[in-house]
Design a protein around this motif. Sequence first.
Motif, PDB file in Angstrom:
ATOM      1  N   SER A 160       0.825  -1.210   0.000  1.00 20.32           N
ATOM      2  CA  SER A 160       0.000   0.000   0.000  1.00 20.32           C
ATOM      3  C   SER A 160       0.854   1.253   0.000  1.00 20.32           C
ATOM      4  O   SER A 160       0.545   2.236  -0.693  1.00 20.32           O
ATOM      5  CB  SER A 160      -0.922  -0.002   1.228  1.00 20.32           C
ATOM      6  N   LEU A 162       3.867   1.508  -1.243  1.00 24.29           N
ATOM      7  CA  LEU A 162       4.468   1.626  -2.571  1.00 24.29           C
ATOM      8  C   LEU A 162       3.470   2.180  -3.583  1.00 24.29           C
ATOM      9  O   LEU A 162       3.837   2.992  -4.458  1.00 24.29           O
ATOM     10  CB  LEU A 162       4.995   0.267  -3.025  1.00 24.29           C
ATOM     11  N   GLN A 163       2.217   1.757  -3.492  1.00 24.73           N
ATOM     12  CA  GLN A 163       1.190   2.328  -4.367  1.00 24.73           C
ATOM     13  C   GLN A 163       0.997   3.818  -4.090  1.00 24.73           C
ATOM     14  O   GLN A 163       0.811   4.609  -5.009  1.00 24.73           O
ATOM     15  CB  GLN A 163      -0.117   1.565  -4.185  1.00 24.73           C
ATOM     16  N   MET A 165       3.267   5.818  -2.961  1.00 26.07           N
ATOM     17  CA  MET A 165       4.437   6.499  -3.513  1.00 26.07           C
ATOM     18  C   MET A 165       4.315   6.671  -5.024  1.00 26.07           C
ATOM     19  O   MET A 165       4.665   7.730  -5.577  1.00 26.07           O
ATOM     20  CB  MET A 165       5.700   5.705  -3.168  1.00 26.07           C
ATOM     21  N   ASN A 166       3.804   5.641  -5.687  1.00 29.36           N
ATOM     22  CA  ASN A 166       3.612   5.747  -7.137  1.00 29.36           C
ATOM     23  C   ASN A 166       2.615   6.850  -7.475  1.00 29.36           C
ATOM     24  O   ASN A 166       2.817   7.640  -8.405  1.00 29.36           O
ATOM     25  CB  ASN A 166       3.131   4.404  -7.678  1.00 29.36           C
ATOM     26  N   LEU A 167       1.509   6.923  -6.708  1.00 33.23           N
ATOM     27  CA  LEU A 167       0.534   7.987  -6.930  1.00 33.23           C
ATOM     28  C   LEU A 167       1.144   9.357  -6.690  1.00 33.23           C
ATOM     29  O   LEU A 167       0.893  10.313  -7.441  1.00 33.23           O
ATOM     30  CB  LEU A 167      -0.666   7.776  -6.004  1.00 33.23           C
ATOM     31  N   ILE A 169       4.297  10.234  -7.021  1.00 37.12           N
ATOM     32  CA  ILE A 169       5.212  10.578  -8.116  1.00 37.12           C
ATOM     33  C   ILE A 169       4.438  11.061  -9.336  1.00 37.12           C
ATOM     34  O   ILE A 169       4.855  12.009 -10.031  1.00 37.12           O
ATOM     35  CB  ILE A 169       6.084   9.352  -8.452  1.00 37.12           C
ATOM     36  N   ILE A 170       3.283  10.447  -9.614  1.00 35.56           N
ATOM     37  CA  ILE A 170       2.456  10.907 -10.740  1.00 35.56           C
ATOM     38  C   ILE A 170       1.936  12.317 -10.486  1.00 35.56           C
ATOM     39  O   ILE A 170       1.928  13.167 -11.394  1.00 35.56           O
ATOM     40  CB  ILE A 170       1.294   9.919 -10.966  1.00 35.56           C
ATOM     41  N   LEU A 188       4.250  11.749  -0.903  1.00 35.75           N
ATOM     42  CA  LEU A 188       5.537  11.091  -1.089  1.00 35.75           C
ATOM     43  C   LEU A 188       6.300  11.012   0.229  1.00 35.75           C
ATOM     44  O   LEU A 188       6.911   9.970   0.558  1.00 35.75           O
ATOM     45  CB  LEU A 188       6.357  11.826  -2.136  1.00 35.75           C
ATOM     46  N   ALA A 191       4.660   8.302   2.416  1.00 33.71           N
ATOM     47  CA  ALA A 191       5.001   6.951   1.970  1.00 33.71           C
ATOM     48  C   ALA A 191       6.437   6.602   2.325  1.00 33.71           C
ATOM     49  O   ALA A 191       6.722   5.506   2.831  1.00 33.71           O
ATOM     50  CB  ALA A 191       4.773   6.831   0.464  1.00 33.71           C
ATOM     51  N   ARG A 192       7.363   7.515   2.074  1.00 37.51           N
ATOM     52  CA  ARG A 192       8.770   7.255   2.402  1.00 37.51           C
ATOM     53  C   ARG A 192       8.965   7.092   3.903  1.00 37.51           C
ATOM     54  O   ARG A 192       9.742   6.242   4.362  1.00 37.51           O
ATOM     55  CB  ARG A 192       9.648   8.383   1.874  1.00 37.51           C
TER      56      ARG A 192
END
Length: 234
Positions: A160, A162-163, A165-167, A169-170, A188, A191-192
Amino acid sequence: MRRRARVPPPPAAPAAAAASARPPRRALLKAAASALPRLAADVVLYGMLALLWVSSVCGTIVEILGRWVFGEGSSVEAAGTAVERACLVAMLVLIPAYVPLVRMRVLERVEFERKEKERREKPASNQASTVALANEELPERNRPQLPKGVKLAPLFALPSLLQLMNLAIIMLLHQEGSLMWRVGSVLLDVARLGIAVIGALFGVPNVFILVTIPRVKDGDNVTHFSLRDAHEQV
């Protein structure tokens, strides 16, 4: 004339026994040579785990909390970033040797746990058939178990994060300073921060337990070699 009684010289047995009890130098050198590969592997494994922990706690966590508390561009944030980058460079040097060593140690730990389970649950001769029947009816008893202290539950939160973090970054692809960009920056950091906390509190300790083979007196199990062991065995 009276004869003087001769006093016998002190026995040299203790000195001779002490000399014979000392292990030969060749045995010590042989033990040292056999211990060097294991020592080098320990340096790589535990050094990598220490770098991961320092990078998470003194790097990522300090960087993010420093930015939140003292503002962007603060000295605390810069210190956390510097520690994180230094640890990353060191980890890139160790990772080619770290990956195969982790695999080898985990296999050793699995074998150790299997032998320990067989030794503890070794049935008596008159109960062998009963235990075999019970193992056939309860196959889950034969499944490998995790060593004591390994906690996997917190690691299920990593997908979760990682998802998220991906969101984030987008969202950072939008124009800098916009609402979407600011929200992505916060997500971000969250998440980190979550990944760093889970890694420091659970990830690194779990790997530490898996790569550490307990010392036992049974010669059939895996043991660590040392000069002291060689001295005791000679």
